[in-house]
Design a protein around this motif. Structure first.
Motif, PDB file in Angstrom:
ATOM      1  N   THR A  99       1.146  -1.674  -0.115  1.00  0.00           N
ATOM      2  CA  THR A  99      -0.046  -0.301   0.154  1.00  0.00           C
ATOM      3  C   THR A  99       0.747   1.338  -0.179  1.00  0.00           C
ATOM      4  OG1 THR A  99      -0.250   0.011   2.072  1.00  0.00           O
ATOM      5  CG2 THR A  99      -1.903  -1.071   1.376  1.00  0.00           C
ATOM      6  N   ALA A 100       1.951   0.783   0.005  1.00  0.00           N
ATOM      7  CA  ALA A 100       3.238   2.162  -0.105  1.00  0.00           C
ATOM      8  C   ALA A 100       4.216   2.503  -1.111  1.00  0.00           C
ATOM      9  CB  ALA A 100       3.959   1.848   1.118  1.00  0.00           C
ATOM     10  N   ASP A 101       4.124   3.195  -1.517  1.00  0.00           N
ATOM     11  CA  ASP A 101       5.908   3.619  -2.422  1.00  0.00           C
ATOM     12  C   ASP A 101       6.554   3.337  -2.039  1.00  0.00           C
ATOM     13  OD1 ASP A 101       3.732   5.297  -3.556  1.00  0.00           O
ATOM     14  OD2 ASP A 101       4.093   7.263  -2.737  1.00  0.00           O
ATOM     15  N   GLU A 130       7.364  -6.697  -4.235  1.00  0.00           N
ATOM     16  CA  GLU A 130       7.962  -6.188  -5.179  1.00  0.00           C
ATOM     17  C   GLU A 130       8.113  -4.565  -5.329  1.00  0.00           C
ATOM     18  OE1 GLU A 130       5.457  -8.351  -8.507  1.00  0.00           O
ATOM     19  OE2 GLU A 130       5.910  -9.689  -8.341  1.00  0.00           O
ATOM     20  N   ARG A 131       7.550  -3.598  -3.487  1.00  0.00           N
ATOM     21  CA  ARG A 131       7.553  -2.858  -4.084  1.00  0.00           C
ATOM     22  C   ARG A 131       9.434  -2.661  -3.423  1.00  0.00           C
ATOM     23  NH1 ARG A 131       5.429  -0.804  -7.035  1.00  0.00           N
ATOM     24  NH2 ARG A 131       5.964   1.457  -5.376  1.00  0.00           N
ATOM     25  N   PRO A 132       9.341  -1.516  -3.445  1.00  0.00           N
ATOM     26  CA  PRO A 132      10.727  -0.956  -2.551  1.00  0.00           C
ATOM     27  C   PRO A 132      11.329  -1.180  -2.063  1.00  0.00           C
ATOM     28  CG  PRO A 132      10.355   0.731  -4.731  1.00  0.00           C
ATOM     29  CD  PRO A 132       8.974  -0.004  -4.490  1.00  0.00           C
ATOM     30  N   ALA A 290      12.666  -4.361  -6.822  1.00  0.00           N
ATOM     31  CA  ALA A 290      11.968  -5.873  -6.960  1.00  0.00           C
ATOM     32  C   ALA A 290      11.619  -5.302  -9.101  1.00  0.00           C
ATOM     33  CB  ALA A 290      10.991  -6.751  -7.084  1.00  0.00           C
ATOM     34  N   HIS A 291      12.652  -6.273  -9.695  1.00  0.00           N
ATOM     35  CA  HIS A 291      11.788  -6.168 -11.692  1.00  0.00           C
ATOM     36  C   HIS A 291      11.807  -7.342 -12.166  1.00  0.00           C
ATOM     37  CE1 HIS A 291      16.466  -6.192 -12.767  1.00  0.00           C
ATOM     38  NE2 HIS A 291      16.772  -6.016 -11.234  1.00  0.00           N
TER      39      HIS A 291
END
Length: 292
Positions: A99-101, A130-132, A290-291
């Motif tokens: 839910t966060a950037d 998969e969020r930074p 993540a990428h």
């Protein structure tokens, strides 16, 4: 996406340093900051172990309140909220990350030689989202950045030219643009077998390989330079161990950015040996992106 920066708090010096770093990042992004505590996450050693749900709840409330007051005192213009979760820490923080950037966590320091411990919770969170995720060690750097700003220090990103890494470069260029700082892109390559040994060594071959690696790095960076013309970029491709070159180059950086391949398989996530080494040994904050 709700447009916020979240930080995990457990009462340790590392998590408080992460909160100060996250506050400055939230200001740079123009979004609120959310302080999150998950039940029984690495209670500080100098705190008497809690024995009841009521005592745990009170301790968590005090922890969040004190941290929020300190952050608001330094950054009165920043919107700060708190959240206490009665869940397993790794699962709870991974859910918060969706839910966060950006999610910010603390990393415990063990010294210059032995490096830094990410911890099982931090590793599990990186594997699960998969969020930074940004990892911040405790110490003078994190606090100094929160007081004077960390936008004046360069940003270092590790690039693998043999694999697509648009998400990684997007994050790095956006951060550099936001901070108005120099972006240093590093690519490390290995000499073919025998090239660097004895009579087999040929400096002309080494020079050709070096030129080819630099050309590949420049080619990968070209569209991003065009998209972010205001970002000053330096690019370097050298033979050597990628992790140690990133750690060395990022010793005075405001942020080191490394990638993690998204792998959906029965054996689970894998952050890779280079990223693993950087997050354990870097002095600067480290962003894991993540990428594919």
């Amino acid at each position: 996406m709700n447009g916020l920066v979240a930080v995990g708090l457990d009462g340790s010096a590392e998590s408080l340093a992460a909160a100060h770093w996250a506050a400055r990042e939230a200001l740079l992004r123009g979004v609120p900051l959310q302080l999150v505590h998950a039940e029984e996450w690495s209670s500080p050693r100098d705190i008497t172990p809690v024995t009841s749900a009521e005592m745990r709840s009170r301790w968590a409330e005090a922890l969040l309140r004190d941290a929020a007051d300190e952050v608001r005192g330094r950054h009165p213009e920043l919107a700060v909220s708190t959240r206490s979760l009665d869940e397993r820490p790794a699962k709870a923080l991974a859910a918060v990350a969706t839910t966060a950037d950006l999610l910010v966590l603390g990393s415990r320091g063990l010294g210059a030689l032995t490096g830094f411990v990410l911890g099982s919770v931090g590793m599990a969170v990186i594997h699960s989202t998969e969020r930074p995720v940004v990892l911040v060690r405790a110490g003078e750097d994190a606090i100094a950045h929160s007081r004077s700003g960390h936008s004046d220090r360069e940003l270092v990103v590790g690039v693998d030219t043999g694999q697509p890494c648009d998400a990684l470069l997007s994050f790095a260029f956006e951060e550099a643009s936001r901070r108005s700082c120099t972006l240093r892109a590093l690519h490390s390559w290995a000499l073919p077998p025998l090239v660097g040994y004895g009579a087999a060594y040929d400096p002309r071959i080494h020079a050709q390989l070096d030129m080819s690696a630099k050309s590949g790095l420049d080619e990968m960076l070209e569209p991003w330079r065009a998209k972010y013309p205001a970002v000053h970029v330096t690019a370097r491709a050298t033979a050597g161990h990628a992790a140690w070159q990133l750690v060395e180059a990022g010793s005075e950086a405001g942020l080191i950015v490394v990638g993690r391949r998204i792998r959906r398989s029965p054996v689970g996530a894998h952050i890779g040996p280079i990223t693993h080494a950087v997050v354990h040994h870097a002095r600067a904050p480290v962003a894991v992106v993540a990428h594919p």
